[in-house]
Design a protein around this motif. Sequence first.
Motif, PDB file in Angstrom:
ATOM      1  N   THR A 262      11.841   8.912  36.660  1.00 51.23           N
ATOM      2  CA  THR A 262      12.467   9.969  37.464  1.00 51.23           C
ATOM      3  C   THR A 262      12.058   9.785  38.920  1.00 51.23           C
ATOM      4  OG1 THR A 262      10.605  11.472  37.040  1.00 51.23           O
ATOM      5  CG2 THR A 262      12.503  11.625  35.565  1.00 51.23           C
ATOM      6  N   MET A 263      11.393   8.659  39.189  1.00 53.50           N
ATOM      7  CA  MET A 263      10.901   8.374  40.536  1.00 53.50           C
ATOM      8  C   MET A 263      11.783   7.350  41.240  1.00 53.50           C
ATOM      9  SD  MET A 263       7.038   7.162  41.267  1.00 53.50           S
ATOM     10  CE  MET A 263       6.391   6.879  42.890  1.00 53.50           C
ATOM     11  N   HIS A 264      12.483   6.520  40.465  1.00 50.81           N
ATOM     12  CA  HIS A 264      13.309   5.457  41.019  1.00 50.81           C
ATOM     13  C   HIS A 264      14.772   5.693  40.666  1.00 50.81           C
ATOM     14  CE1 HIS A 264       9.269   3.879  40.131  1.00 50.81           C
ATOM     15  NE2 HIS A 264       9.383   3.346  41.319  1.00 50.81           N
TER      16      HIS A 264
ATOM     17  N   TYR B  29       8.051  10.738  36.760  1.00 55.85           N
ATOM     18  CA  TYR B  29       7.481  10.003  35.640  1.00 55.85           C
ATOM     19  C   TYR B  29       8.033   8.585  35.592  1.00 55.85           C
ATOM     20  CZ  TYR B  29       6.054   8.775  30.935  1.00 55.85           C
ATOM     21  OH  TYR B  29       5.483   8.146  29.859  1.00 55.85           O
ATOM     22  N   VAL B  30       7.169   7.627  35.274  1.00 55.93           N
ATOM     23  CA  VAL B  30       7.568   6.250  35.018  1.00 55.93           C
ATOM     24  C   VAL B  30       6.810   5.797  33.779  1.00 55.93           C
ATOM     25  CG1 VAL B  30       7.615   3.884  35.861  1.00 55.93           C
ATOM     26  CG2 VAL B  30       7.852   5.771  37.472  1.00 55.93           C
ATOM     27  N   GLY B  31       7.517   5.261  32.795  1.00 54.23           N
ATOM     28  CA  GLY B  31       6.829   4.817  31.589  1.00 54.23           C
ATOM     29  C   GLY B  31       7.725   4.014  30.669  1.00 54.23           C
TER      30      GLY B  31
ATOM     31  N   ASN C 281       0.314   5.037  20.551  1.00 53.05           N
ATOM     32  CA  ASN C 281      -0.061   4.662  21.908  1.00 53.05           C
ATOM     33  C   ASN C 281       1.060   4.819  22.935  1.00 53.05           C
ATOM     34  OD1 ASN C 281       1.448   2.637  20.798  1.00 53.05           O
ATOM     35  ND2 ASN C 281       0.291   0.974  21.691  1.00 53.05           N
ATOM     36  N   TRP C 282       2.254   5.234  22.560  1.00 50.00           N
ATOM     37  CA  TRP C 282       3.334   5.445  23.519  1.00 50.00           C
ATOM     38  C   TRP C 282       3.779   6.896  23.457  1.00 50.00           C
ATOM     39  CZ3 TRP C 282       7.117   0.699  23.276  1.00 50.00           C
ATOM     40  CH2 TRP C 282       6.438  -0.425  23.704  1.00 50.00           C
ATOM     41  N   PHE C 283       3.631   7.588  24.567  1.00 51.93           N
ATOM     42  CA  PHE C 283       3.951   9.007  24.596  1.00 51.93           C
ATOM     43  C   PHE C 283       5.257   9.300  25.327  1.00 51.93           C
ATOM     44  CE2 PHE C 283      -0.620   8.599  24.242  1.00 51.93           C
ATOM     45  CZ  PHE C 283      -0.903   9.443  23.193  1.00 51.93           C
ATOM     46  N   SER C 284       5.883   8.298  25.917  1.00 49.01           N
ATOM     47  CA  SER C 284       7.089   8.528  26.716  1.00 49.01           C
ATOM     48  C   SER C 284       8.232   9.054  25.859  1.00 49.01           C
ATOM     49  CB  SER C 284       7.546   7.223  27.381  1.00 49.01           C
ATOM     50  OG  SER C 284       6.568   6.756  28.263  1.00 49.01           O
ATOM     51  N   SER C 285       8.891  10.071  26.371  1.00 48.54           N
ATOM     52  CA  SER C 285      10.074  10.626  25.720  1.00 48.54           C
ATOM     53  C   SER C 285      10.836  11.437  26.756  1.00 48.54           C
ATOM     54  CB  SER C 285       9.685  11.520  24.538  1.00 48.54           C
ATOM     55  OG  SER C 285       9.026  12.679  25.010  1.00 48.54           O
ATOM     56  N   MET C 286      12.104  11.674  26.482  1.00 46.98           N
ATOM     57  CA  MET C 286      12.881  12.509  27.400  1.00 46.98           C
ATOM     58  C   MET C 286      12.355  13.937  27.410  1.00 46.98           C
ATOM     59  SD  MET C 286      14.783  10.559  29.006  1.00 46.98           S
ATOM     60  CE  MET C 286      15.570  11.855  29.939  1.00 46.98           C
TER      61      MET C 286
ATOM     62  N   ASN D 296      11.522  15.749  30.864  1.00 49.38           N
ATOM     63  CA  ASN D 296      12.108  17.036  31.246  1.00 49.38           C
ATOM     64  C   ASN D 296      11.044  18.103  31.465  1.00 49.38           C
ATOM     65  OD1 ASN D 296      14.745  16.063  31.168  1.00 49.38           O
ATOM     66  ND2 ASN D 296      14.909  16.433  28.975  1.00 49.38           N
ATOM     67  N   GLU D 297       9.969  18.052  30.695  1.00 50.44           N
ATOM     68  CA  GLU D 297       8.883  19.024  30.868  1.00 50.44           C
ATOM     69  C   GLU D 297       8.191  18.814  32.217  1.00 50.44           C
ATOM     70  OE1 GLU D 297       6.802  22.340  29.818  1.00 50.44           O
ATOM     71  OE2 GLU D 297       8.480  21.465  28.727  1.00 50.44           O
ATOM     72  N   LEU D 298       7.973  17.574  32.596  1.00 47.84           N
ATOM     73  CA  LEU D 298       7.329  17.278  33.877  1.00 47.84           C
ATOM     74  C   LEU D 298       8.219  17.673  35.050  1.00 47.84           C
ATOM     75  CD1 LEU D 298       5.675  13.825  33.088  1.00 47.84           C
ATOM     76  CD2 LEU D 298       4.532  16.023  33.367  1.00 47.84           C
ATOM     77  N   LYS D 299       9.534  17.518  34.886  1.00 47.74           N
ATOM     78  CA  LYS D 299      10.465  17.886  35.960  1.00 47.74           C
ATOM     79  C   LYS D 299      10.368  19.372  36.296  1.00 47.74           C
ATOM     80  CE  LYS D 299      14.315  16.149  34.365  1.00 47.74           C
ATOM     81  NZ  LYS D 299      15.718  15.785  34.238  1.00 47.74           N
ATOM     82  N   LYS D 300      10.044  20.192  35.301  1.00 45.32           N
ATOM     83  CA  LYS D 300       9.898  21.633  35.544  1.00 45.32           C
ATOM     84  C   LYS D 300       8.806  21.919  36.568  1.00 45.32           C
ATOM     85  CE  LYS D 300      11.264  22.948  30.848  1.00 45.32           C
ATOM     86  NZ  LYS D 300      10.784  23.543  29.589  1.00 45.32           N
TER      87      LYS D 300
END
Length: 196
Positions: free
Chosen positions: A175-177, A123-125, A105-110, A114-118
Amino acid sequence: MKALIGVLILSGVFKSGHEDVESLLATDGTGRDIIRCTMPLKRFLFLINALRFDECETREERKKNDDKLAAISDIFQDFLANYQSNYSCSEHVTIDEKLVGFRDNWFSSMELVNELKKFDLTYVGTMRKNKREIPEEFLPRKDRKVRSSAFGFTKDVTLVSHVPKKNRNVVLVSTMHHERRVDNSKCYHIPWEAVP
């Protein structure tokens, strides 16, 4: 066909993938009314038995290519393409929360961050504490004060370790705050204090 696909999706939502079809469409009060009202049992069975999305002759060859969806891969790719071209998400979208139960149930990872930053996405999680990217200082410790937070910053990623109560620790990545500050007015009613 749309009704059949809808029924198949609903049976997945109800976690009825292995349930007997006749029990799904039962008229004695134990069946699913929404499915039974969509189509009769005989029609459902006919469509399921007659419907094919690929050529049986080439399926085994495609399975050798480690295609687990070989029987439906062509239509599944079309479905994904249509979904991606027609879905427009809002400003805030969740990745690691959903209403349907799932074993991880937790998908957060660096890696995800990093993939979303591309794609210029923030991302917040929350992160599991066993992730190797989390510094030791952010892991649970007995000397951490209740309601305290430790902040860590890189150029574009913020890591927060918060202790909401004794012997409990929550790790968040954003990566938002990029400030050592938390807005408690919307979600939290406890003061966070910055801890070095």
